[in-house]
Design a protein around this motif. Sequence first.
Motif, PDB file in Angstrom:
ATOM      1  N   GLN A   6       0.840  -1.191   0.000  1.00 20.21           N
ATOM      2  CA  GLN A   6       0.000   0.000   0.000  1.00 20.21           C
ATOM      3  C   GLN A   6       0.882   1.250   0.000  1.00 20.21           C
ATOM      4  O   GLN A   6       1.893   1.302   0.699  1.00 20.21           O
ATOM      5  CB  GLN A   6      -0.891   0.051   1.241  1.00 20.21           C
ATOM      6  CG  GLN A   6      -1.993  -0.986   1.239  1.00 20.21           C
ATOM      7  CD  GLN A   6      -2.966  -0.772   2.384  1.00 20.21           C
ATOM      8  OE1 GLN A   6      -3.060  -1.580   3.301  1.00 20.21           O
ATOM      9  NE2 GLN A   6      -3.708   0.342   2.322  1.00 20.21           N
ATOM     10  N   GLN A  37     -10.152   2.114   9.265  1.00 19.43           N
ATOM     11  CA  GLN A  37     -10.090   1.948  10.715  1.00 19.43           C
ATOM     12  C   GLN A  37      -9.841   3.297  11.367  1.00 19.43           C
ATOM     13  O   GLN A  37      -8.759   3.873  11.272  1.00 19.43           O
ATOM     14  CB  GLN A  37      -8.991   0.966  11.129  1.00 19.43           C
ATOM     15  CG  GLN A  37      -8.996   0.666  12.615  1.00 19.43           C
ATOM     16  CD  GLN A  37      -8.048  -0.454  12.971  1.00 19.43           C
ATOM     17  OE1 GLN A  37      -6.969  -0.590  12.394  1.00 19.43           O
ATOM     18  NE2 GLN A  37      -8.433  -1.293  13.925  1.00 19.43           N
ATOM     19  N   LEU A  43     -12.566  -1.515  12.619  1.00 16.92           N
ATOM     20  CA  LEU A  43     -12.333  -1.863  11.214  1.00 16.92           C
ATOM     21  C   LEU A  43     -13.654  -1.962  10.475  1.00 16.92           C
ATOM     22  O   LEU A  43     -14.481  -2.817  10.765  1.00 16.92           O
ATOM     23  CB  LEU A  43     -11.602  -3.203  11.121  1.00 16.92           C
ATOM     24  CG  LEU A  43     -10.092  -3.166  11.187  1.00 16.92           C
ATOM     25  CD1 LEU A  43      -9.541  -4.515  11.557  1.00 16.92           C
ATOM     26  CD2 LEU A  43      -9.497  -2.711   9.865  1.00 16.92           C
ATOM     27  N   PHE A  90      -6.875   0.266   5.100  1.00 13.85           N
ATOM     28  CA  PHE A  90      -6.202  -0.994   4.790  1.00 13.85           C
ATOM     29  C   PHE A  90      -6.761  -1.591   3.505  1.00 13.85           C
ATOM     30  O   PHE A  90      -7.956  -1.528   3.236  1.00 13.85           O
ATOM     31  CB  PHE A  90      -6.405  -2.013   5.915  1.00 13.85           C
ATOM     32  CG  PHE A  90      -5.674  -1.689   7.172  1.00 13.85           C
ATOM     33  CD1 PHE A  90      -6.350  -1.208   8.276  1.00 13.85           C
ATOM     34  CD2 PHE A  90      -4.302  -1.886   7.264  1.00 13.85           C
ATOM     35  CE1 PHE A  90      -5.678  -0.913   9.452  1.00 13.85           C
ATOM     36  CE2 PHE A  90      -3.610  -1.599   8.432  1.00 13.85           C
ATOM     37  CZ  PHE A  90      -4.313  -1.107   9.525  1.00 13.85           C
ATOM     38  N   CYS A  91      -5.873  -2.196   2.789  1.00 15.30           N
ATOM     39  CA  CYS A  91      -6.230  -2.976   1.622  1.00 15.30           C
ATOM     40  C   CYS A  91      -5.880  -4.429   1.937  1.00 15.30           C
ATOM     41  O   CYS A  91      -4.910  -4.713   2.658  1.00 15.30           O
ATOM     42  CB  CYS A  91      -5.429  -2.470   0.427  1.00 15.30           C
ATOM     43  SG  CYS A  91      -5.471  -3.538  -1.008  1.00 15.30           S
ATOM     44  N   PHE A 107      -3.602  -8.648   4.575  1.00 13.20           N
ATOM     45  CA  PHE A 107      -3.718  -7.203   4.682  1.00 13.20           C
ATOM     46  C   PHE A 107      -2.373  -6.527   4.468  1.00 13.20           C
ATOM     47  O   PHE A 107      -1.328  -7.032   4.889  1.00 13.20           O
ATOM     48  CB  PHE A 107      -4.237  -6.811   6.071  1.00 13.20           C
ATOM     49  CG  PHE A 107      -5.702  -7.038   6.250  1.00 13.20           C
ATOM     50  CD1 PHE A 107      -6.190  -8.304   6.550  1.00 13.20           C
ATOM     51  CD2 PHE A 107      -6.603  -5.989   6.144  1.00 13.20           C
ATOM     52  CE1 PHE A 107      -7.543  -8.528   6.724  1.00 13.20           C
ATOM     53  CE2 PHE A 107      -7.958  -6.194   6.318  1.00 13.20           C
ATOM     54  CZ  PHE A 107      -8.426  -7.465   6.600  1.00 13.20           C
ATOM     55  N   GLY A 108      -2.439  -5.359   3.841  1.00 14.10           N
ATOM     56  CA  GLY A 108      -1.264  -4.517   3.766  1.00 14.10           C
ATOM     57  C   GLY A 108      -1.049  -3.788   5.080  1.00 14.10           C
ATOM     58  O   GLY A 108      -1.814  -3.955   6.034  1.00 14.10           O
ATOM     59  N   GLU A 109      -0.010  -2.968   5.116  1.00 12.42           N
ATOM     60  CA  GLU A 109       0.330  -2.255   6.343  1.00 12.42           C
ATOM     61  C   GLU A 109      -0.465  -0.968   6.524  1.00 12.42           C
ATOM     62  O   GLU A 109      -0.362  -0.315   7.549  1.00 12.42           O
ATOM     63  CB  GLU A 109       1.824  -1.956   6.382  1.00 12.42           C
ATOM     64  CG  GLU A 109       2.683  -3.199   6.591  1.00 12.42           C
ATOM     65  CD  GLU A 109       2.267  -3.953   7.842  1.00 12.42           C
ATOM     66  OE1 GLU A 109       1.965  -5.165   7.754  1.00 12.42           O
ATOM     67  OE2 GLU A 109       2.234  -3.333   8.933  1.00 12.42           O
ATOM     68  N   GLY A 110      -1.257  -0.641   5.528  1.00 16.58           N
ATOM     69  CA  GLY A 110      -2.167   0.489   5.672  1.00 16.58           C
ATOM     70  C   GLY A 110      -1.588   1.818   5.215  1.00 16.58           C
ATOM     71  O   GLY A 110      -0.375   1.988   5.103  1.00 16.58           O
TER      72      GLY A 110
ATOM     73  N   TYR B  36      -8.292 -13.638  13.416  1.00 17.88           N
ATOM     74  CA  TYR B  36      -7.262 -12.706  12.960  1.00 17.88           C
ATOM     75  C   TYR B  36      -6.741 -11.960  14.177  1.00 17.88           C
ATOM     76  O   TYR B  36      -7.402 -11.903  15.213  1.00 17.88           O
ATOM     77  CB  TYR B  36      -7.844 -11.678  11.979  1.00 17.88           C
ATOM     78  CG  TYR B  36      -8.066 -12.193  10.588  1.00 17.88           C
ATOM     79  CD1 TYR B  36      -9.130 -13.035  10.303  1.00 17.88           C
ATOM     80  CD2 TYR B  36      -7.201 -11.852   9.551  1.00 17.88           C
ATOM     81  CE1 TYR B  36      -9.323 -13.524   9.020  1.00 17.88           C
ATOM     82  CE2 TYR B  36      -7.389 -12.324   8.265  1.00 17.88           C
ATOM     83  CZ  TYR B  36      -8.457 -13.163   8.013  1.00 17.88           C
ATOM     84  OH  TYR B  36      -8.647 -13.645   6.755  1.00 17.88           O
ATOM     85  N   GLN B  38      -4.482  -8.192  15.271  1.00 15.00           N
ATOM     86  CA  GLN B  38      -3.939  -6.934  14.808  1.00 15.00           C
ATOM     87  C   GLN B  38      -2.998  -6.397  15.880  1.00 15.00           C
ATOM     88  O   GLN B  38      -3.458  -6.037  16.974  1.00 15.00           O
ATOM     89  CB  GLN B  38      -5.039  -5.920  14.498  1.00 15.00           C
ATOM     90  CG  GLN B  38      -4.508  -4.638  13.878  1.00 15.00           C
ATOM     91  CD  GLN B  38      -5.604  -3.677  13.489  1.00 15.00           C
ATOM     92  OE1 GLN B  38      -6.713  -3.717  14.016  1.00 15.00           O
ATOM     93  NE2 GLN B  38      -5.310  -2.785  12.548  1.00 15.00           N
ATOM     94  N   GLY B  43      -1.520  -4.002   9.836  1.00 20.74           N
ATOM     95  CA  GLY B  43      -2.617  -4.676   9.169  1.00 20.74           C
ATOM     96  C   GLY B  43      -2.990  -5.954   9.891  1.00 20.74           C
ATOM     97  O   GLY B  43      -2.135  -6.643  10.434  1.00 20.74           O
ATOM     98  N   PRO B  44      -4.285  -6.283   9.932  1.00 17.06           N
ATOM     99  CA  PRO B  44      -4.684  -7.543  10.565  1.00 17.06           C
ATOM    100  C   PRO B  44      -3.976  -8.730   9.921  1.00 17.06           C
ATOM    101  O   PRO B  44      -3.686  -8.721   8.723  1.00 17.06           O
ATOM    102  CB  PRO B  44      -6.198  -7.587  10.312  1.00 17.06           C
ATOM    103  CG  PRO B  44      -6.596  -6.160  10.176  1.00 17.06           C
ATOM    104  CD  PRO B  44      -5.433  -5.495   9.492  1.00 17.06           C
TER     105      PRO B  44
END
Lengths: 116, 111
Positions: A6, A37, A43, A90-91, A107-110, B36, B38, B43-44
């Motif tokens: 991301q 988020q 989220l 987030f993606c 998930f990416g790191e946002g 999950y 976090q 990211g989760p």
Amino acid sequence: DSGVTQTPKHLITATGQRVTLRCSPRSGDLSVYWYQQSLDQGLQFLIQYYNGEERAKGNILERFSAQQFPDLHSELNLSSLELGDSALYFCASRGTSGGSNTGELFFGEGSRLTVL
Amino acid sequence: DAKTTQPTSMDCAEGRAANLPCNHSTISGNEYVYWYRQIHSQGPQYIIHGLKNNETNEMASLIITEDRKSSTLILPHATLRDTAVYYCIVRPLSNDYKLSFGAGTTVTVRA
């Protein structure tokens, strides 16, 4: 490293502006999901794309839009930004193995958006 | 999607097993249980999922009761790096697939 990329990692902008967040899914993953988020909302699912087509919509504002391109990367466009849009975005992409859905989201790191 | 109930928070001693409960009494026959976590502002991260059999991977074990109305995630030897919010989610395995995250359980591992 989830394999989901991301950019940008951090973004500071002013109210009323427009920004674009970019996501590259893991190699081979066709689905992309966007989540928001914020401190008080947790989220929240925004939108899902599958192989270029919108598949599911969540709590996405009309000021926000997204698309998935032929190379499978996705962009989330946020316009007419308000203070309340400050959040982590987030993606995620969905895991597949041999064409089968494994069910995992990676998930990416946002992207941390701050609207001043 | 079926609703899940988790404790708000729990503490665990480093090196001990952490047992995280989740109640999903309205789960349907085609719904899986996913976990999950976090770690602060990251990211989760997917941990594990299961349908009705107990599952184990390198991260954790998932124990699902016979009636499938509850489950427990077990972190066998908690470390400080396991401090995170843990989310229990129930969802069918389908292509139109979005995860609905609740508040989760904030797990703090203490030295």
